[in-house]
Design a protein around this motif. Structure first.
Motif, PDB file in Angstrom:
ATOM      1  N   GLN A 140     -47.297 -30.554 -15.887  1.00  9.42           N
ATOM      2  CA  GLN A 140     -46.156 -31.415 -14.567  1.00  9.42           C
ATOM      3  C   GLN A 140     -45.537 -30.315 -14.423  1.00  9.42           C
ATOM      4  O   GLN A 140     -45.021 -28.915 -14.543  1.00  9.42           O
ATOM      5  CB  GLN A 140     -45.264 -31.695 -16.272  1.00  9.42           C
ATOM      6  N   VAL A 141     -45.484 -31.085 -12.887  1.00  9.56           N
ATOM      7  CA  VAL A 141     -44.300 -30.672 -12.227  1.00  9.56           C
ATOM      8  C   VAL A 141     -43.279 -30.267 -11.622  1.00  9.56           C
ATOM      9  O   VAL A 141     -42.938 -31.756 -11.287  1.00  9.56           O
ATOM     10  CB  VAL A 141     -44.853 -30.394 -10.738  1.00  9.56           C
TER      11      VAL A 141
ATOM     12  N   ILE B 107     -42.169 -25.089 -11.880  1.00  4.20           N
ATOM     13  CA  ILE B 107     -41.101 -26.061 -10.497  1.00  4.20           C
ATOM     14  C   ILE B 107     -41.122 -25.162  -8.836  1.00  4.20           C
ATOM     15  O   ILE B 107     -41.308 -23.711  -8.593  1.00  4.20           O
ATOM     16  CB  ILE B 107     -39.696 -24.839 -11.552  1.00  4.20           C
ATOM     17  N   ILE B 108     -40.655 -26.270  -8.202  1.00 10.25           N
ATOM     18  CA  ILE B 108     -40.872 -25.607  -6.766  1.00 10.25           C
ATOM     19  C   ILE B 108     -38.837 -26.387  -6.216  1.00 10.25           C
ATOM     20  O   ILE B 108     -39.283 -26.948  -6.539  1.00 10.25           O
ATOM     21  CB  ILE B 108     -41.489 -26.484  -5.838  1.00 10.25           C
TER      22      ILE B 108
ATOM     23  N   VAL C 265     -30.914 -20.978 -11.379  1.00  8.50           N
ATOM     24  CA  VAL C 265     -31.744 -21.178 -13.263  1.00  8.50           C
ATOM     25  C   VAL C 265     -32.632 -21.680 -13.487  1.00  8.50           C
ATOM     26  O   VAL C 265     -32.960 -21.447 -14.287  1.00  8.50           O
ATOM     27  CB  VAL C 265     -30.137 -22.339 -13.441  1.00  8.50           C
ATOM     28  N   ALA C 266     -32.878 -22.030 -12.125  1.00  6.89           N
ATOM     29  CA  ALA C 266     -34.466 -22.602 -12.417  1.00  6.89           C
ATOM     30  C   ALA C 266     -35.390 -21.477 -12.294  1.00  6.89           C
ATOM     31  O   ALA C 266     -36.359 -21.136 -13.174  1.00  6.89           O
ATOM     32  CB  ALA C 266     -35.309 -22.947 -10.840  1.00  6.89           C
ATOM     33  N   ILE C 267     -34.850 -20.292 -11.689  1.00  8.40           N
ATOM     34  CA  ILE C 267     -36.072 -18.994 -12.006  1.00  8.40           C
ATOM     35  C   ILE C 267     -35.963 -18.786 -13.199  1.00  8.40           C
ATOM     36  O   ILE C 267     -36.867 -18.210 -14.845  1.00  8.40           O
ATOM     37  CB  ILE C 267     -35.385 -17.990 -11.961  1.00  8.40           C
TER      38      ILE C 267
ATOM     39  N   ILE D 296     -43.954 -19.833 -16.539  1.00  6.86           N
ATOM     40  CA  ILE D 296     -44.145 -20.509 -15.593  1.00  6.86           C
ATOM     41  C   ILE D 296     -43.648 -20.190 -13.846  1.00  6.86           C
ATOM     42  O   ILE D 296     -43.007 -19.351 -14.013  1.00  6.86           O
ATOM     43  CB  ILE D 296     -44.510 -21.996 -15.881  1.00  6.86           C
ATOM     44  N   PRO D 297     -44.822 -20.056 -13.377  1.00  6.24           N
ATOM     45  CA  PRO D 297     -44.007 -19.837 -11.413  1.00  6.24           C
ATOM     46  C   PRO D 297     -42.884 -20.810 -11.178  1.00  6.24           C
ATOM     47  O   PRO D 297     -43.140 -21.949 -10.967  1.00  6.24           O
ATOM     48  CB  PRO D 297     -45.299 -19.613 -10.751  1.00  6.24           C
TER      49      PRO D 297
END
Length: 740
Positions: free
Chosen positions: A256-257, A326-327, A349-351, A359-360
């Motif tokens: 998933q993305v 995550i984009i 927080v996403a990082i 995941i990248p």
């Protein structure tokens, strides 16, 4: 659960309240405590009310006498709705932003689940045309225009429409649908859980130039482990195509993305592009959707029924069954920072989430934040550069228009008017940008100098001429537009300054035969209005587009060849050190709307400061040179990202209490052994009074992040003990993005 319980089984619960502590409760007698896992929702009594809390741990001892502990009422989840990694992220965020854990965990849930409701995917009703509805001429309903509009909507979607699709189109659909059901033009087909995407057009991948392909290859090679990429692409360089082709690879792996956008207005365009390319269910989550719609998106991703989540800042914490990527698009945008309550940065927080999930994380922007560029320089992020526009499009030419002593048409220079005429004569579109809505920002008396001020804020009331109101854009207070000066009773009241509403009226006079659309928060309040305007623009039915920052990024207008920034000077002078960066980003983003197809674009910026170094650097050497200069200035001044800040804000109904409170906080901070952190203030906020409250702030700054957080760890418990803390409302903002 089986009725097993040790005598003193105690549940330690985090409650969604702004208090820095956990609460102990006795487990219900019919619960096997050994089966309970952290993160489960538990209904507990709290004062005279019942609250939905979150289990942190089960313990055998409490600091409170066991006889005084209340039993929990109900265990709401047999298994936690969040994974252990999700909970670890929330614990980290609570500690890093020094915010109560219950509030932080609560922020990860949609409203209905916070309230303790069952975590089930609810069905939706789907309506479709009957045979009669398919064949009838909609003009037969012209006497009932709302019904006619709904019928035509269904005739455009013969496969039928769900309740959520109708809500997204128009808030007031229910009455008309009911009447069309009675006329047997519509039918209720069945309850419906969306598990497949709408019909996919199946557009092929676009041809990528070498830099685009290199970016795709680099990110795809990192799938399956943590890395952070900064995709720096000039406006129109095809960043979205890069996202799409990387997402295709993630979906092919069965993963998933999560795609985050800074603003709701960017969602429809990207959703449309995704739906044209992906035969996978796409979930949408933002604040304009209903609670049920957001819960459906949340649960769909958690259960793996949807493959892509497209959302704004709050969607960051949505659980993913099979996370792959995550984009964050427009990563520089300050909208990614929450400014109330739990003040977190979605980008940062996403990082951390990417690292926990292994995941990248891909950050995209034409104007990267100085923090992200600094992280590239420190080799924490990998830079992917798209230096040229995709296809045959060329970068627009930038021109400063010196308007000193020039003839003006209510804020539009005569020579700019001529350029607009020339552009329209070629059947091309013009975009005018002014980041100030309303008619004018000030109403002033020409006789005595009286100014219409907000009684609750240190701000002027803004004239909204169409509505005949004066409105404060800070607290929302309104009053009728007045004709006579209340001070001298005789002077002429004059509108001073420019707003989009005023410019719209000038354009209507100068270009009477042209179609003009104004896009700002006032003109797009009704649901569906923005989408309708954007459709008109892209179909070529609009000649001149006028708008605020909602036009600055993300939108693709192929026929816009002239962009004019009407008041570039207003952002050049500010007490906030972030202002120059935000101004440069805004100029580049707005400029990027010009010449995105085959036709060359031009950007004209009206200014009375043609020699200002920010403007000249941007025009002659580009955003990267500006950013490098700005980073050097920040380093010399020991400002972020070369130092770390936390801002304590306090407000109260009187001016004295917040000042005394923050002085007491500053004294407490100085008593803590921490010579590495500067304590600056307290001082009045730049807008000292807002919504009737007096506001002060205290800035803490350190060259080492660790030193700042050590101080905060010791300081916050002391703040809670201050008597003055009960007389004010206060908040802590770690890594503030502005000082207001």
């Amino acid at each position: 659960m089986a009725k097993l319980q040790s005598e003193n089984s105690i549940l330690r619960i985090a409650l969604p309240i702004p208090i820095y502590r956990l609460f102990d409760y006795l487990a219900p007698t019919d619960v096997d405590v050994s089966q309970l896992k952290p993160g489960c929702r538990i209904e507990v009594p709290f004062g005279k009310h019942t609250k939905c809390g979150f289990l942190v741990e089960c313990v055998q001892h409490s600091d409170i006498n066991i006889d005084k502990l209340k039993p929990a009422k109900r265990i709401l989840d047999d298994t936690p709705l969040l994974s252990s990694k999700d909970l670890k992220l929330l614990h980290w965020a609570s500690h890093y932003y020094h915010h109560p854990l219950g509030d932080v965990i609560s922020a990860a849930f949609p409203v209905a689940l916070r309230q303790g409701k069952a975590a089930i995917l609810r069905t939706e009703k789907r309506y479709a045309l009957t045979e009669l509805g398919q064949t009838i001429d909609s003009t037969q309903l012209k006497r009932t225009p709302k019904q006619q509009s709904v019928l035509e909507k269904f005739q455009q979607h013969p496969q039928g429409l769900t309740e959520s699709q109708l809500c997204a189109w128009n808030d007031n659909w229910k009455g008309s649908v009911k009447q069309l059901l009675e006329k047997q033009l519509l039918q209720l087909t069945a309850d419906f859980i969306p598990t497949v995407a709408d019909k996919v057009i199946g557009e092929a991948n676009l041809h990528c130039n070498p830099p685009q392909q290199a970016a795709i290859d680099a990110v795809c090679a990192s799938l399956g482990h943590f890395a952070v990429f900064l995709l720096e692409g000039v406006t129109g360089s095809g960043k979205t195509e890069v996202y799409i082709q990387i997402i295709q690879e993630v979906l092919a792996r069965g993963q998933q993305v999560l795609v985050l956008l800074p603003e709701i207005t960017l969602t429809p365009q990207l959703e449309d592009r995704f739906k044209r390319r992906f035969a996978m269910p796409i979930a949408i989550s933002h604040s304009k959707l209903t609670d049920n719609q957001r819960q459906h998106a949340w649960l769909s991703m958690r259960l793996g029924q949807a493959s892509i989540l497209l959302g704004t800042r709050s969607a960051l914490f949505t659980p993913l069954k099979k996370p792959g990527l995550i984009i964050l698009d427009e990563e520089h945008d300050s909208s990614f920072k929450q400014q109330e309550g739990f003040r977190f940065s979605a980008r940062d927080v996403a990082i951390v989430r990417g690292k926990l999930l292994n995941i990248p994380v891909l950050l995209g922007s034409a104007t990267p934040s100085l923090e992200s560029l600094h992280n590239v320089n420190q080799q924490r992020y990998q830079l992917l550069h798209l230096p040229e526009r995709a296809g045959s499009a060329q970068a627009p030419s930038l021109q400063l228009l010196d308007i000193r002593n020039k003839r003006m048409h209510e804020g539009i220079c005569e020579s700019l008017v001529n350029e607009i005429h020339k552009t329209l004569a070629k059947k091309e579109q013009v975009l005018l940008f002014l980041n100030r809505r309303g008619f004018a920002p000030t109403l002033i008396c020409h006789g005595c100098g009286w100014v219409a001020r907000c009684q609750r804020c240190d701000a002027n009331l803004v004239i909204h001429y169409d509505e005949q109101t004066l409105r404060c854009h800070h607290c929302g207070q309104e009053q009728r537009l007045i004709n006579k000066c209340p001070a001298c009773k005789t002077g002429e009241l004059t509108a001073l300054g420019l707003g989009t509403e005023r410019i719209e009226k000038v354009l209507a006079e100068l270009f009477a035969d042209k179609t003009i659309v104004r896009l700002d928060r006032d003109s797009t309040q009704r649901k569906g209005t923005l989408e309708n305007f954007l459709e008109q623009i892209n179909q070529g039915d609009v000649d001149i587009i006028l708008g605020t920052q909602m036009l600055a990024k993300g939108h693709h207008f192929p026929n816009v060849t002239l962009v004019a920034i009407l008041d570039v000077d207003s952002g050049l002078f500010s007490i906030d050190f972030h202002a120059a960066e935000k101004m440069a980003q805004m100029i580049v983003q707005v400029s990027g709307r010009a010449g995105r197809a085959e036709k060359p674009g031009r950007v004209i910026m009206q200014t009375r400061q043609p020699e200002h170094p920010l403007l000249t650097t941007l025009i002659r050497e580009g955003y990267r040179r500006f950013a490098n200069n700005a980073l050097a200035e920040r380093q010399d001044a020991a400002l972020p990202p070369y130092s770390y800040q936390a801002l304590l804000r306090a407000h109260a109904m009187d001016a004295e209490s917040p000042l005394l409170f923050l002085r007491a906080v500053a004294e407490s901070a100085q008593t803590i052994d921490n010579s590495h952190t500067a304590i600056l203030g307290p001082v009045a906020a730049p807008m000292a009074k807002r919504a009737g409250l007096y506001r002060y702030q205290l800035l803490l700054q350190s060259n080492k992040r660790q030193d700042l957080h050590k101080l905060l760890d010791k300081l916050l418990p002391q703040i809670d003990k201050l008597k003055l803390a009960k007389k004010v409302r206060w908040s802590l903002d770690v890594d503030p993005v502005d000082l207001y």
